[in-house]
Design a protein around this motif. Structure first.
Motif, PDB file in Angstrom:
ATOM      1  N   TYR A   2       0.842  -1.190   0.000  1.00 21.54           N
ATOM      2  CA  TYR A   2       0.000   0.000   0.000  1.00 21.54           C
ATOM      3  C   TYR A   2       0.882   1.247   0.000  1.00 21.54           C
ATOM      4  O   TYR A   2       2.059   1.206   0.334  1.00 21.54           O
ATOM      5  CB  TYR A   2      -0.936   0.021   1.200  1.00 21.54           C
ATOM      6  CG  TYR A   2      -0.246   0.224   2.522  1.00 21.54           C
ATOM      7  CD1 TYR A   2      -0.063   1.508   3.042  1.00 21.54           C
ATOM      8  CD2 TYR A   2       0.245  -0.854   3.257  1.00 21.54           C
ATOM      9  CE1 TYR A   2       0.579   1.709   4.254  1.00 21.54           C
ATOM     10  CE2 TYR A   2       0.895  -0.664   4.458  1.00 21.54           C
ATOM     11  CZ  TYR A   2       1.059   0.617   4.952  1.00 21.54           C
ATOM     12  OH  TYR A   2       1.713   0.806   6.134  1.00 21.54           O
ATOM     13  N   TYR A   3       0.272   2.354  -0.392  1.00 17.15           N
ATOM     14  CA  TYR A   3       0.867   3.669  -0.186  1.00 17.15           C
ATOM     15  C   TYR A   3      -0.252   4.610   0.233  1.00 17.15           C
ATOM     16  O   TYR A   3      -1.430   4.345  -0.019  1.00 17.15           O
ATOM     17  CB  TYR A   3       1.614   4.189  -1.428  1.00 17.15           C
ATOM     18  CG  TYR A   3       0.750   4.464  -2.628  1.00 17.15           C
ATOM     19  CD1 TYR A   3       0.121   5.696  -2.798  1.00 17.15           C
ATOM     20  CD2 TYR A   3       0.568   3.495  -3.615  1.00 17.15           C
ATOM     21  CE1 TYR A   3      -0.666   5.949  -3.907  1.00 17.15           C
ATOM     22  CE2 TYR A   3      -0.218   3.749  -4.727  1.00 17.15           C
ATOM     23  CZ  TYR A   3      -0.832   4.977  -4.862  1.00 17.15           C
ATOM     24  OH  TYR A   3      -1.616   5.224  -5.955  1.00 17.15           O
ATOM     25  N   LYS A   4       0.120   5.674   0.903  1.00 21.88           N
ATOM     26  CA  LYS A   4      -0.881   6.634   1.373  1.00 21.88           C
ATOM     27  C   LYS A   4      -1.423   7.408   0.183  1.00 21.88           C
ATOM     28  O   LYS A   4      -0.682   7.924  -0.631  1.00 21.88           O
ATOM     29  CB  LYS A   4      -0.278   7.579   2.399  1.00 21.88           C
ATOM     30  CG  LYS A   4       0.085   6.873   3.680  1.00 21.88           C
ATOM     31  CD  LYS A   4       0.702   7.810   4.685  1.00 21.88           C
ATOM     32  CE  LYS A   4       1.101   7.026   5.928  1.00 21.88           C
ATOM     33  NZ  LYS A   4       1.817   7.857   6.891  1.00 21.88           N
ATOM     34  N   SER A   5      -2.741   7.435   0.103  1.00 25.01           N
ATOM     35  CA  SER A   5      -3.414   8.105  -1.008  1.00 25.01           C
ATOM     36  C   SER A   5      -4.422   9.092  -0.434  1.00 25.01           C
ATOM     37  O   SER A   5      -5.620   8.889  -0.506  1.00 25.01           O
ATOM     38  CB  SER A   5      -4.108   7.069  -1.901  1.00 25.01           C
ATOM     39  OG  SER A   5      -4.783   7.700  -2.964  1.00 25.01           O
ATOM     40  N   ARG A   9      -6.692   7.643   3.443  1.00 26.59           N
ATOM     41  CA  ARG A   9      -6.867   6.513   2.532  1.00 26.59           C
ATOM     42  C   ARG A   9      -5.534   5.898   2.164  1.00 26.59           C
ATOM     43  O   ARG A   9      -4.496   6.543   2.201  1.00 26.59           O
ATOM     44  CB  ARG A   9      -7.573   6.974   1.267  1.00 26.59           C
ATOM     45  CG  ARG A   9      -8.919   7.625   1.571  1.00 26.59           C
ATOM     46  CD  ARG A   9      -9.629   7.953   0.338  1.00 26.59           C
ATOM     47  NE  ARG A   9     -10.218   6.706  -0.144  1.00 26.59           N
ATOM     48  CZ  ARG A   9     -10.949   6.600  -1.217  1.00 26.59           C
ATOM     49  NH1 ARG A   9     -11.178   7.658  -1.957  1.00 26.59           N
ATOM     50  NH2 ARG A   9     -11.461   5.463  -1.586  1.00 26.59           N
ATOM     51  N   LYS A  10      -5.615   4.630   1.780  1.00 22.70           N
ATOM     52  CA  LYS A  10      -4.445   3.908   1.299  1.00 22.70           C
ATOM     53  C   LYS A  10      -4.808   3.234  -0.020  1.00 22.70           C
ATOM     54  O   LYS A  10      -5.885   2.649  -0.137  1.00 22.70           O
ATOM     55  CB  LYS A  10      -4.009   2.828   2.289  1.00 22.70           C
ATOM     56  CG  LYS A  10      -3.514   3.368   3.608  1.00 22.70           C
ATOM     57  CD  LYS A  10      -3.143   2.235   4.543  1.00 22.70           C
ATOM     58  CE  LYS A  10      -2.694   2.781   5.883  1.00 22.70           C
ATOM     59  NZ  LYS A  10      -2.411   1.696   6.835  1.00 22.70           N
ATOM     60  N   ALA A  11      -3.927   3.344  -0.991  1.00 23.36           N
ATOM     61  CA  ALA A  11      -4.080   2.575  -2.236  1.00 23.36           C
ATOM     62  C   ALA A  11      -3.392   1.241  -1.998  1.00 23.36           C
ATOM     63  O   ALA A  11      -2.265   1.195  -1.500  1.00 23.36           O
ATOM     64  CB  ALA A  11      -3.440   3.317  -3.397  1.00 23.36           C
ATOM     65  N   ARG A  12      -4.076   0.165  -2.338  1.00 28.61           N
ATOM     66  CA  ARG A  12      -3.552  -1.175  -2.050  1.00 28.61           C
ATOM     67  C   ARG A  12      -3.413  -1.996  -3.330  1.00 28.61           C
ATOM     68  O   ARG A  12      -4.147  -1.812  -4.290  1.00 28.61           O
ATOM     69  CB  ARG A  12      -4.485  -1.913  -1.097  1.00 28.61           C
ATOM     70  CG  ARG A  12      -4.626  -1.249   0.238  1.00 28.61           C
ATOM     71  CD  ARG A  12      -5.568  -2.026   1.144  1.00 28.61           C
ATOM     72  NE  ARG A  12      -5.791  -1.339   2.391  1.00 28.61           N
ATOM     73  CZ  ARG A  12      -4.983  -1.391   3.441  1.00 28.61           C
ATOM     74  NH1 ARG A  12      -3.908  -2.121   3.395  1.00 28.61           N
ATOM     75  NH2 ARG A  12      -5.276  -0.730   4.537  1.00 28.61           N
ATOM     76  N   CYS A  13      -2.481  -2.930  -3.270  1.00 27.67           N
ATOM     77  CA  CYS A  13      -2.264  -3.856  -4.382  1.00 27.67           C
ATOM     78  C   CYS A  13      -1.542  -5.076  -3.825  1.00 27.67           C
ATOM     79  O   CYS A  13      -0.808  -4.975  -2.850  1.00 27.67           O
ATOM     80  CB  CYS A  13      -1.404  -3.183  -5.459  1.00 27.67           C
ATOM     81  SG  CYS A  13      -1.270  -4.115  -6.984  1.00 27.67           S
ATOM     82  N   GLN A  14      -1.786  -6.223  -4.428  1.00 30.77           N
ATOM     83  CA  GLN A  14      -1.037  -7.401  -4.028  1.00 30.77           C
ATOM     84  C   GLN A  14      -0.569  -8.150  -5.268  1.00 30.77           C
ATOM     85  O   GLN A  14      -1.118  -7.974  -6.359  1.00 30.77           O
ATOM     86  CB  GLN A  14      -1.833  -8.291  -3.096  1.00 30.77           C
ATOM     87  CG  GLN A  14      -3.001  -9.007  -3.709  1.00 30.77           C
ATOM     88  CD  GLN A  14      -3.745  -9.811  -2.659  1.00 30.77           C
ATOM     89  OE1 GLN A  14      -4.830  -9.444  -2.287  1.00 30.77           O
ATOM     90  NE2 GLN A  14      -3.174 -10.901  -2.202  1.00 30.77           N
ATOM     91  N   PHE A  85      -0.008   0.615 -10.177  1.00 24.50           N
ATOM     92  CA  PHE A  85       0.132   0.894  -8.742  1.00 24.50           C
ATOM     93  C   PHE A  85       1.485   1.544  -8.447  1.00 24.50           C
ATOM     94  O   PHE A  85       1.561   2.581  -7.784  1.00 24.50           O
ATOM     95  CB  PHE A  85      -0.029  -0.411  -7.957  1.00 24.50           C
ATOM     96  CG  PHE A  85       0.273  -0.299  -6.494  1.00 24.50           C
ATOM     97  CD1 PHE A  85      -0.676   0.202  -5.612  1.00 24.50           C
ATOM     98  CD2 PHE A  85       1.491  -0.705  -5.988  1.00 24.50           C
ATOM     99  CE1 PHE A  85      -0.401   0.301  -4.259  1.00 24.50           C
ATOM    100  CE2 PHE A  85       1.780  -0.609  -4.635  1.00 24.50           C
ATOM    101  CZ  PHE A  85       0.834  -0.110  -3.767  1.00 24.50           C
TER     102      PHE A  85
END
Length: 101
Positions: A2-5, A9-14, A85
């Motif tokens: 994740y990174y702070k968006s 909020r956090k933008a997430r990806c896996q 991402f």
């Protein structure tokens, strides 16, 4: 990952397992040093700086082009999502945080 968006909020990806196996195809390739680093350190919860995130996004685009040129099957959508991402994190100058399960 994740990174702070934004403020709250956090933008997430896996990275799905089938994409990990695809990325292993370029492991230790001199053209993809950041992807090699990511593969080697993924389960150690590294933090990824914006400049490394940009390099990862660029290398993922190069991997996609390479695999497409060889007409090999691969999980295109997860690779594109991951590339987007990392590029977004770099463009927002945000650190990517990884968390291993």
């Amino acid at each position: 990952m994740y990174y702070k968006s934004g403020l709250m909020r956090k933008a997430r990806c896996q990275i799905p397992d089938d994409l990990v196996s695809t990325l292993y195809q370029v492991h230790d390739n001199a053209q993809f040093p950041q992807l090699t680093w990511l593969i080697d350190n993924l389960y150690e919860s590294p933090q990824i700086s914006p400049d490394i995130a940009k390099a990862l996004a660029d290398e993922m685009l190069a991997v996609e082009r390479l695999i497409l040129s060889l007409h090999l099957p691969f999980p295109m959508l997860p690779l594109q999502k991951l590339q987007t991402f990392f590029l977004a994190a770099a463009n927002k100058n945000e650190v990517v945080h990884t968390v291993s399960d």
